[in-house]
Design a protein around this motif. Structure first.
Motif, PDB file in Angstrom:
ATOM      1  N   LYS A   1      -4.690  -0.145  -8.136  1.00  0.00           N
ATOM      2  CA  LYS A   1      -4.586  -0.075  -6.678  1.00  0.00           C
ATOM      3  C   LYS A   1      -4.067   1.293  -6.252  1.00  0.00           C
ATOM      4  CE  LYS A   1      -4.193  -1.277  -2.340  1.00  0.00           C
ATOM      5  NZ  LYS A   1      -5.395  -1.290  -1.473  1.00  0.00           N
TER       6      LYS A   1
ATOM      7  N   THR B   1       3.320  -2.618  -6.624  1.00  0.00           N
ATOM      8  CA  THR B   1       1.875  -2.432  -6.731  1.00  0.00           C
ATOM      9  C   THR B   1       1.517  -2.321  -8.210  1.00  0.00           C
ATOM     10  OG1 THR B   1      -0.020  -1.139  -5.923  1.00  0.00           O
ATOM     11  CG2 THR B   1       1.942   0.099  -6.583  1.00  0.00           C
TER      12      THR B   1
ATOM     13  N   SER C   1       0.827  -1.199   0.000  1.00  0.00           N
ATOM     14  CA  SER C   1       0.000   0.000   0.000  1.00  0.00           C
ATOM     15  C   SER C   1       0.864   1.253   0.000  1.00  0.00           C
ATOM     16  CB  SER C   1      -0.908  -0.004   1.229  1.00  0.00           C
ATOM     17  OG  SER C   1      -1.591   1.225   1.340  1.00  0.00           O
TER      18      SER C   1
ATOM     19  N   GLU D   1      -5.944   4.434  -4.077  1.00  0.00           N
ATOM     20  CA  GLU D   1      -5.394   5.043  -2.861  1.00  0.00           C
ATOM     21  C   GLU D   1      -5.226   6.554  -2.989  1.00  0.00           C
ATOM     22  OE1 GLU D   1      -2.525   2.209  -0.594  1.00  0.00           O
ATOM     23  OE2 GLU D   1      -2.009   2.061  -2.709  1.00  0.00           O
TER      24      GLU D   1
END
Length: 496
Positions: A113, A109, A13, A117
């Motif tokens: 995604k 990543t 993340s 975010e």
């Protein structure tokens, strides 16, 4: 096949890395990825990006930013102290930079995604999906939200003439993004829209496409059902039931899922029904009844064709869900919209000849594009110039469908399929045979190997004795790629 190191569950993340950290992007020059790279750099990250080559308009955009650009894929491009590596969906396992990520155990990543975010999280998420109309509908929605003071975050998979950029992180409480059903990365074989935490989903159409990753229409429908499931109890699905499969699926989904459903289209059963359209050059007046539109509401839409009437209605339904946005204010904003580049884009005019570029490549999109052009230029000779370039259009799956799609044209010019290394073992469309079949159907057609031959043939065949007021020939150049620069060549010819 990738080792266990790469998987959706192992994605890192963005929130886990600190501002000022190094981020490297493999495949940075796409419309989406380039702008995401710049957005990350503006947030204080040290961003580098590589690609096999750099093309406009993203080339200049990147060069004007703090993003370090690196041509071609090489191991040494990857900073060994990178806190995150973004792997583009066109990148394969075995890429030398991917090898470094695996060997050095670097966190990684993928674009959807990261987009979630940066631009979607903690906002009302509008996801625009479907086989056709995604870019235009997303752009319409983002533009109307912007013009009505919502300061949305948004992502459009194209260059929007009426927005300052295609990817924007706003300060408002709503986001709208184009939700592609194509897969996300070699380690994430799921549609991009599965990452976008939808609250509202627009489904414009469901038809077979992406034959390189989906075996049949049922496989595609399963992915759209997952999108509806993700909406949850409080979500809204806005579905176009002019497409038979969407109509049938919507009936099934109503029984299975707790979200709200709003249907639209020209279909008599639609909640919001398009009941009348009248063409006004390259614009149209459209009357809609039902739901938000009451007993009847007339829209002025600065785009032509039934398909753009549907796009506008879908966008209005999503926009007017937001607090503080009235139908009247949204429609006022709609009138100032300028479409996505390469969608009905007029590239040049010369002596009664109009050159138009469009992204159409699926047979339905070709048919609808030509239908719109016929409405706008009813007296002109309509030329369809087409390059089968997408992974699906290059295969035999749509050979018969293209014959029907070109029926609205007066003349058809096709470019033969250009062989690629990935074509080995595939049954490619026989373009010369397709051209012969189109001619046999009653529409004269020619097939050429290269764009110079097409260019010469066109200028030798077009009448060129009209004026800006009297259009004799309309040339619609259709491809989901560059067509080796043919649209720009024809535009330049109009300037000479």
């Amino acid at each position: 096949m990738p080792k266990d190191f790469f998987s959706v569950d192992a994605i890192t993340s963005l929130s886990s890395i600190s501002e000022g950290s190094k981020i490297h992007i493999i495949g940075v020059c796409g419309v989406a990825m380039a702008q995401l790279a710049i957005a990350l750099a503006e947030r204080g990250y040290v961003v580098s990006g590589s690609d096999k080559d750099f093309y406009e308009p993203m080339k200049s955009l990147l060069e004007g930013s703090s993003v370090e650009t690196l041509r071609s894929y090489r191991e040494e491009n990857v900073p060994l102290d990178a806190k995150l590596v973004v792997i583009g969906n066109a990148i394969s396992y075995g890429n030398p930079e991917v090898d470094v990520v695996e060997r050095e155990n670097l966190p990684y990543t993928c674009f959807p995604k990261l987009l979630q975010e940066t631009a979607i999280a903690e906002r009302h998420s509008i996801v625009v999906a479907g086989t056709h109309g995604k870019s235009t509908t997303t752009a319409l929605t983002a533009y109307m939200l912007s013009e009505t003071g919502q300061s949305p975050s948004y992502f459009v998979g194209g260059i929007v003439q009426s927005l300052p950029k295609s990817l924007c992180v706003g300060v408002g409480q709503v986001s709208v993004v184009e939700g592609d059903e194509y897969d996300s990365a070699f380690f994430a074989k799921v549609p991009k829209f599965t990452f976008y935490t939808p609250d509202t989903a627009i489904i414009n159409a469901i038809e077979f496409d992406h034959a390189d990753i989906y075996p049949d229409i049922e496989a595609i429908e399963a992915q759209f059902e997952e999108l509806v499931r993700l909406l949850g109890e409080g979500g809204t699905a806005i579905c176009c039931i002019d497409f038979p499969r969407v109509k049938e699926l919507t009936q099934q989904w109503r029984k299975r899922y707790g979200c709200s459903f709003i249907t639209f289209g020209v279909d008599a059963d639609a909640d919001c029904r398009i009941v009348e359209r009248s063409s006004r050059g390259i614009a149209q007046r459209v009357t809609v009844e039902g739901g938000l539109f009451g007993a009847g509401y007339t829209l002025e839409i600065p785009m032509l064709g039934e398909y753009n009437a549907r796009n506008a209605v879908a966008a209005l339904l999503a926009v007017c869900e937001q607090k503080g946005v009235s139908l009247e204010s949204a429609c006022e904003a709609l009138q100032g919209f300028k479409s996505v580049k390469r969608r009905q884009e007029i590239r040049g005019r010369k002596n009664g000849v109009v050159i138009i570029e469009d992204f159409a490549h699926h047979p339905t999109a070709v048919d609808q594009t030509l239908a719109g052009m016929r409405e706008a230029f009813p007296e002109a000779r309509l030329w369809a110039v087409f390059e089968p370039r997408s992974n699906t259009s290059r295969r035999t799956v749509f050979q018969q469908a293209y014959i029907d799609a070109f029926a609205r044209a007066d003349r058809v010019v096709l470019r033969d399929v250009q062989a690629r290394a990935i074509d080995e073992g595939l049954e490619l469309i026989e373009v010369s045979a397709l051209s012969d079949a189109i001619t046999a159907s009653g529409v004269p057609s020619e097939c050429f190997d290269n764009v110079e031959a097409i260019r010469e043939y066109l200028w030798n065949s077009l009448e060129q004795d009209g004026s800006d007021d009297v259009v004799k020939d309309v040339v619609v150049v259709m491809s989901n790629g560059s067509f080796d620069g043919l649209p720009q060549m024809l535009a330049d010819d109009c300037m000479g």
